[in-house]
Design an enzyme around this catalytic site. Sequence first.
Site, PDB file in Angstrom:
ATOM      1  N   GLU A  59      71.602  25.979 103.755  1.00  0.00           N
ATOM      2  CA  GLU A  59      71.954  24.603 103.423  1.00  0.00           C
ATOM      3  C   GLU A  59      73.264  24.603 102.657  1.00  0.00           C
ATOM      4  O   GLU A  59      73.419  25.333 101.669  1.00  0.00           O
ATOM      5  CB  GLU A  59      70.892  23.891 102.594  1.00  0.00           C
ATOM      6  CG  GLU A  59      71.331  22.463 102.274  1.00  0.00           C
ATOM      7  CD  GLU A  59      70.260  21.583 101.665  1.00  0.00           C
ATOM      8  OE1 GLU A  59      70.577  20.422 101.347  1.00  0.00           O
ATOM      9  OE2 GLU A  59      69.123  22.045 101.503  1.00  0.00           O
ATOM     10  N   GLU A  84      76.037  25.841  96.795  1.00  0.00           N
ATOM     11  CA  GLU A  84      76.543  24.688  96.059  1.00  0.00           C
ATOM     12  C   GLU A  84      77.550  25.183  95.025  1.00  0.00           C
ATOM     13  O   GLU A  84      77.366  26.262  94.448  1.00  0.00           O
ATOM     14  CB  GLU A  84      75.383  23.949  95.379  1.00  0.00           C
ATOM     15  CG  GLU A  84      75.775  22.793  94.485  1.00  0.00           C
ATOM     16  CD  GLU A  84      76.511  21.689  95.226  1.00  0.00           C
ATOM     17  OE1 GLU A  84      77.681  21.463  94.876  1.00  0.00           O
ATOM     18  OE2 GLU A  84      75.930  21.079  96.150  1.00  0.00           O
ATOM     19  N   ASP A 111      81.920  28.768  97.288  1.00  0.00           N
ATOM     20  CA  ASP A 111      82.457  28.035  98.434  1.00  0.00           C
ATOM     21  C   ASP A 111      81.731  28.485  99.701  1.00  0.00           C
ATOM     22  O   ASP A 111      81.724  29.674 100.043  1.00  0.00           O
ATOM     23  CB  ASP A 111      83.959  28.324  98.521  1.00  0.00           C
ATOM     24  CG  ASP A 111      84.637  27.699  99.736  1.00  0.00           C
ATOM     25  OD1 ASP A 111      83.955  26.997 100.511  1.00  0.00           O
ATOM     26  OD2 ASP A 111      85.846  27.905  99.904  1.00  0.00           O
ATOM     27  N   ASP A 134      80.486  15.134 101.361  1.00  0.00           N
ATOM     28  CA  ASP A 134      81.493  14.196 100.851  1.00  0.00           C
ATOM     29  C   ASP A 134      82.219  13.541 102.030  1.00  0.00           C
ATOM     30  O   ASP A 134      82.806  14.245 102.863  1.00  0.00           O
ATOM     31  CB  ASP A 134      82.497  14.953  99.968  1.00  0.00           C
ATOM     32  CG  ASP A 134      83.361  14.012  99.138  1.00  0.00           C
ATOM     33  OD1 ASP A 134      83.687  12.907  99.640  1.00  0.00           O
ATOM     34  OD2 ASP A 134      83.730  14.382  98.011  1.00  0.00           O
ATOM     35  N   LYS A 138      88.781   7.764 102.324  1.00  0.00           N
ATOM     36  CA  LYS A 138      90.147   7.294 102.542  1.00  0.00           C
ATOM     37  C   LYS A 138      90.760   8.030 103.720  1.00  0.00           C
ATOM     38  O   LYS A 138      90.627   9.245 103.834  1.00  0.00           O
ATOM     39  CB  LYS A 138      90.989   7.503 101.281  1.00  0.00           C
ATOM     40  CG  LYS A 138      90.570   6.632 100.102  1.00  0.00           C
ATOM     41  CD  LYS A 138      91.464   6.852  98.895  1.00  0.00           C
ATOM     42  CE  LYS A 138      91.015   5.963  97.736  1.00  0.00           C
ATOM     43  NZ  LYS A 138      91.843   6.184  96.520  1.00  0.00           N
ATOM     44  N   ASP A 170      75.693   8.868 105.624  1.00  0.00           N
ATOM     45  CA  ASP A 170      75.515   7.421 105.551  1.00  0.00           C
ATOM     46  C   ASP A 170      76.849   6.695 105.693  1.00  0.00           C
ATOM     47  O   ASP A 170      76.951   5.517 105.358  1.00  0.00           O
ATOM     48  CB  ASP A 170      74.805   7.013 104.250  1.00  0.00           C
ATOM     49  CG  ASP A 170      75.500   7.550 103.011  1.00  0.00           C
ATOM     50  OD1 ASP A 170      76.472   8.324 103.149  1.00  0.00           O
ATOM     51  OD2 ASP A 170      75.069   7.207 101.891  1.00  0.00           O
ATOM     52  N   LYS A 206      65.992   8.850  97.200  1.00  0.00           N
ATOM     53  CA  LYS A 206      65.916   7.539  96.555  1.00  0.00           C
ATOM     54  C   LYS A 206      67.148   6.699  96.904  1.00  0.00           C
ATOM     55  O   LYS A 206      67.055   5.504  97.199  1.00  0.00           O
ATOM     56  CB  LYS A 206      65.816   7.714  95.036  1.00  0.00           C
ATOM     57  CG  LYS A 206      64.498   8.306  94.566  1.00  0.00           C
ATOM     58  CD  LYS A 206      64.498   8.485  93.056  1.00  0.00           C
ATOM     59  CE  LYS A 206      63.218   9.152  92.588  1.00  0.00           C
ATOM     60  NZ  LYS A 206      63.213   9.387  91.124  1.00  0.00           N
ATOM     61  N   PHE A 207      68.314   7.334  96.886  1.00  0.00           N
ATOM     62  CA  PHE A 207      69.559   6.639  97.206  1.00  0.00           C
ATOM     63  C   PHE A 207      69.539   6.135  98.644  1.00  0.00           C
ATOM     64  O   PHE A 207      69.902   4.996  98.937  1.00  0.00           O
ATOM     65  CB  PHE A 207      70.735   7.586  96.997  1.00  0.00           C
ATOM     66  CG  PHE A 207      72.062   7.026  97.426  1.00  0.00           C
ATOM     67  CD1 PHE A 207      72.770   6.169  96.596  1.00  0.00           C
ATOM     68  CD2 PHE A 207      72.612   7.349  98.658  1.00  0.00           C
ATOM     69  CE1 PHE A 207      73.990   5.640  96.989  1.00  0.00           C
ATOM     70  CE2 PHE A 207      73.821   6.828  99.066  1.00  0.00           C
ATOM     71  CZ  PHE A 207      74.512   5.972  98.224  1.00  0.00           C
ATOM     72  N   GLU A 208      69.065   7.000  99.554  1.00  0.00           N
ATOM     73  CA  GLU A 208      69.009   6.640 100.974  1.00  0.00           C
ATOM     74  C   GLU A 208      68.020   5.502 101.207  1.00  0.00           C
ATOM     75  O   GLU A 208      68.295   4.559 101.958  1.00  0.00           O
ATOM     76  CB  GLU A 208      68.604   7.878 101.772  1.00  0.00           C
ATOM     77  CG  GLU A 208      68.539   7.691 103.268  1.00  0.00           C
ATOM     78  CD  GLU A 208      68.076   8.944 103.981  1.00  0.00           C
ATOM     79  OE1 GLU A 208      67.963   8.896 105.220  1.00  0.00           O
ATOM     80  OE2 GLU A 208      67.829   9.969 103.319  1.00  0.00           O
TER      81      GLU A 208
END
Length: 226
Positions: A59, A84, A111, A134, A138, A170, A206-208
């Site tokens: 992951e 991570e 990385d 991420d 922009k 998302d 929760k955010f999703e």
Amino acid sequence: MLYDPTEHRIRSFVTRAGRLSTGQARALEEFGPRFLVEYRKEPFDFHAPFGRQAPLVLEIGFGMGDTTAHIAEAMPDVDFVGVEVHTPGVGSLLKQIGEQGIANLRLIQHDAVEVLNNMIADGTLAGVHIFFPDPWHKARHNKRRLIQPAFVQLLCQKLQPGGYIHCATDWEDYAVQMLDVLGAEPALQNTAEAYAEKPSYRPLTKFENRGLKLGHGVWDLVFKKK
């Protein structure tokens, strides 16, 4: 050092010095020696820390680790390696590993591109999870997005035949880019007509869940290596 500064390439992440909670700091000290794998510039036998031969899933960018812990607990016959760069997230997931006794999960704080290039042997991964990377929303920053042709080619190199790449986002325009890039890779085959239904193993965050209630979209993509 979370990456090799002598390697001049566009980075898909920014290193941020987030504040560690007391619990995260304690978890790093208590559980880090057992569950953290040190980055090295040479191939590593990822079966060794688990003491068994099992399918191995990588992951990339697990954030605070809630989803990673959930999936690892739900799939005890699979071994997971989470990568991570951000220390609070590493501490958070180590805390969950220790408190919940999750034996089939190891972490690398480095990385992911360098981990893939240097530590993971070709043809060894059963799967790759990349959830909500991420979006670099922009337009002038789109080049920093992780899902690019060269990176997907690298993932394919590390996958076993039949191994899968599961991405979720998302951001609709990133979903379109993911579909284009993954679909253009000749070594991969889409498991759906376009976007996949959310696999049962990936929990709703929760955010999703909040976003879905507000009518925001989430797109899953699951491709398999031919």
